[in-house]
Design a protein around this motif. Sequence first.
Motif, PDB file in Angstrom:
ATOM      1  N   SER A  27     -45.527 105.216   4.271  1.00  0.00           N
ATOM      2  CA  SER A  27     -45.421 103.837   4.701  1.00  0.00           C
ATOM      3  C   SER A  27     -45.550 103.848   6.215  1.00  0.00           C
ATOM      4  O   SER A  27     -45.488 104.892   6.845  1.00  0.00           O
ATOM      5  CB  SER A  27     -44.075 103.244   4.279  1.00  0.00           C
ATOM      6  OG  SER A  27     -43.031 103.968   4.896  1.00  0.00           O
ATOM      7  N   THR A  28     -45.730 102.701   6.782  1.00  0.00           N
ATOM      8  CA  THR A  28     -45.864 102.630   8.219  1.00  0.00           C
ATOM      9  C   THR A  28     -44.547 103.007   8.865  1.00  0.00           C
ATOM     10  O   THR A  28     -43.516 102.409   8.591  1.00  0.00           O
ATOM     11  CB  THR A  28     -46.269 101.209   8.636  1.00  0.00           C
ATOM     12  OG1 THR A  28     -47.473 100.873   7.953  1.00  0.00           O
ATOM     13  CG2 THR A  28     -46.486 101.120  10.115  1.00  0.00           C
ATOM     14  N   GLN A  29     -44.593 104.027   9.696  1.00  0.00           N
ATOM     15  CA  GLN A  29     -43.416 104.503  10.402  1.00  0.00           C
ATOM     16  C   GLN A  29     -43.511 104.078  11.861  1.00  0.00           C
ATOM     17  O   GLN A  29     -44.600 104.036  12.425  1.00  0.00           O
ATOM     18  CB  GLN A  29     -43.315 106.028  10.311  1.00  0.00           C
ATOM     19  CG  GLN A  29     -43.071 106.556   8.927  1.00  0.00           C
ATOM     20  CD  GLN A  29     -41.706 106.151   8.393  1.00  0.00           C
ATOM     21  OE1 GLN A  29     -40.741 106.065   9.118  1.00  0.00           O
ATOM     22  NE2 GLN A  29     -41.655 105.862   7.117  1.00  0.00           N
ATOM     23  N   PRO A  30     -42.374 103.790  12.489  1.00  0.00           N
ATOM     24  CA  PRO A  30     -42.400 103.451  13.914  1.00  0.00           C
ATOM     25  C   PRO A  30     -43.029 104.580  14.730  1.00  0.00           C
ATOM     26  O   PRO A  30     -42.799 105.760  14.468  1.00  0.00           O
ATOM     27  CB  PRO A  30     -40.919 103.294  14.258  1.00  0.00           C
ATOM     28  CG  PRO A  30     -40.277 102.903  12.963  1.00  0.00           C
ATOM     29  CD  PRO A  30     -41.038 103.669  11.915  1.00  0.00           C
ATOM     30  N   ASP A  80     -42.392  93.238  19.331  1.00  0.00           N
ATOM     31  CA  ASP A  80     -43.516  92.938  18.445  1.00  0.00           C
ATOM     32  C   ASP A  80     -43.350  91.528  17.907  1.00  0.00           C
ATOM     33  O   ASP A  80     -42.666  91.279  16.965  1.00  0.00           O
ATOM     34  CB  ASP A  80     -43.676  93.978  17.332  1.00  0.00           C
ATOM     35  CG  ASP A  80     -42.535  94.001  16.345  1.00  0.00           C
ATOM     36  OD1 ASP A  80     -41.628  93.161  16.457  1.00  0.00           O
ATOM     37  OD2 ASP A  80     -42.547  94.849  15.451  1.00  0.00           O
ATOM     38  N   ASP A  85     -51.200  94.311  13.714  1.00  0.00           N
ATOM     39  CA  ASP A  85     -51.077  95.534  14.482  1.00  0.00           C
ATOM     40  C   ASP A  85     -52.358  95.767  15.266  1.00  0.00           C
ATOM     41  O   ASP A  85     -53.441  95.367  14.848  1.00  0.00           O
ATOM     42  CB  ASP A  85     -50.839  96.730  13.562  1.00  0.00           C
ATOM     43  CG  ASP A  85     -49.482  96.683  12.905  1.00  0.00           C
ATOM     44  OD1 ASP A  85     -48.576  96.049  13.474  1.00  0.00           O
ATOM     45  OD2 ASP A  85     -49.332  97.275  11.821  1.00  0.00           O
ATOM     46  N   SER A 128     -37.734  93.502  17.682  1.00  0.00           N
ATOM     47  CA  SER A 128     -38.773  93.909  16.758  1.00  0.00           C
ATOM     48  C   SER A 128     -38.357  93.692  15.316  1.00  0.00           C
ATOM     49  O   SER A 128     -37.186  93.783  14.985  1.00  0.00           O
ATOM     50  CB  SER A 128     -39.075  95.394  16.986  1.00  0.00           C
ATOM     51  OG  SER A 128     -39.955  95.881  16.024  1.00  0.00           O
ATOM     52  N   ARG A 129     -39.358  93.472  14.475  1.00  0.00           N
ATOM     53  CA  ARG A 129     -39.125  93.398  13.031  1.00  0.00           C
ATOM     54  C   ARG A 129     -39.276  94.767  12.384  1.00  0.00           C
ATOM     55  O   ARG A 129     -38.764  95.017  11.306  1.00  0.00           O
ATOM     56  CB  ARG A 129     -40.118  92.427  12.394  1.00  0.00           C
ATOM     57  CG  ARG A 129     -39.896  90.982  12.765  1.00  0.00           C
ATOM     58  CD  ARG A 129     -40.869  90.087  12.016  1.00  0.00           C
ATOM     59  NE  ARG A 129     -42.254  90.472  12.262  1.00  0.00           N
ATOM     60  CZ  ARG A 129     -43.048  89.923  13.171  1.00  0.00           C
ATOM     61  NH1 ARG A 129     -42.590  88.967  13.937  1.00  0.00           N
ATOM     62  NH2 ARG A 129     -44.278  90.314  13.313  1.00  0.00           N
ATOM     63  N   SER A 130     -39.995  95.675  13.049  1.00  0.00           N
ATOM     64  CA  SER A 130     -40.269  96.969  12.444  1.00  0.00           C
ATOM     65  C   SER A 130     -39.513  98.126  13.087  1.00  0.00           C
ATOM     66  O   SER A 130     -39.450  99.201  12.510  1.00  0.00           O
ATOM     67  CB  SER A 130     -41.773  97.252  12.489  1.00  0.00           C
ATOM     68  OG  SER A 130     -42.226  97.214  13.816  1.00  0.00           O
ATOM     69  N   SER A 132     -35.879  99.561  14.833  1.00  0.00           N
ATOM     70  CA  SER A 132     -34.456  99.356  15.120  1.00  0.00           C
ATOM     71  C   SER A 132     -34.177 100.012  16.467  1.00  0.00           C
ATOM     72  O   SER A 132     -34.998 100.765  16.993  1.00  0.00           O
ATOM     73  CB  SER A 132     -33.591  99.987  14.028  1.00  0.00           C
ATOM     74  OG  SER A 132     -33.681 101.393  14.076  1.00  0.00           O
ATOM     75  N   ASP A 135     -34.409 103.701  15.972  1.00  0.00           N
ATOM     76  CA  ASP A 135     -35.794 104.171  15.932  1.00  0.00           C
ATOM     77  C   ASP A 135     -36.350 104.320  17.344  1.00  0.00           C
ATOM     78  O   ASP A 135     -36.960 105.340  17.680  1.00  0.00           O
ATOM     79  CB  ASP A 135     -36.689 103.209  15.153  1.00  0.00           C
ATOM     80  CG  ASP A 135     -36.364 103.119  13.681  1.00  0.00           C
ATOM     81  OD1 ASP A 135     -35.694 104.033  13.153  1.00  0.00           O
ATOM     82  OD2 ASP A 135     -36.782 102.124  13.051  1.00  0.00           O
TER      83      ASP A 135
END
Length: 156
Positions: A27-30, A80, A85, A128-130, A132, A135
């Motif tokens: 999955s998309t990782q930070p 973001d 993206d 950000s939404r993606s 934390s 992160d």
Amino acid sequence: MLRFKILASTIPLAIAAFLARGELFASTQPCISAGDTTVQLAALPWQAQSHVSFTDDPARATIRVQIVDNAESADFAVIDDTDTDEPGACSVSAATRFIGITSSAASTDPVIYLSDNDGADYRIYVKSRSFSARDAAALIVGARTKAPARLAEANL
């Protein structure tokens, strides 16, 4: 029958290859761009080339990261507010460094104390939404931490 045996023996190998690269459940990782490389949180434990951990005890920390209220006072900001993206912004390549977050740090791994207090080594701002705050802290510390000695020696 021989074709079935060959097919039956190649399917587990293909699945193992996907799992080894982490692409089956990826999955998309930070991630962030750092110079000519990207630094990304590892999706799977064995992908990480270096690790960081977090602590609630400032005495155990090796690196302090402060969460600030505005981007101007931050060393590192993640914002973001777009729905799309940037294409290729964090593409995975041979130069990508994967950072793992672990609950038990080795003696050489950075231990991060994340707080709102002054006197930190790094200041971060996250909206950000993606991402934390954990992160973002893991990525900035992982990007600034030197590669493990065994990797540095291999590049000589």
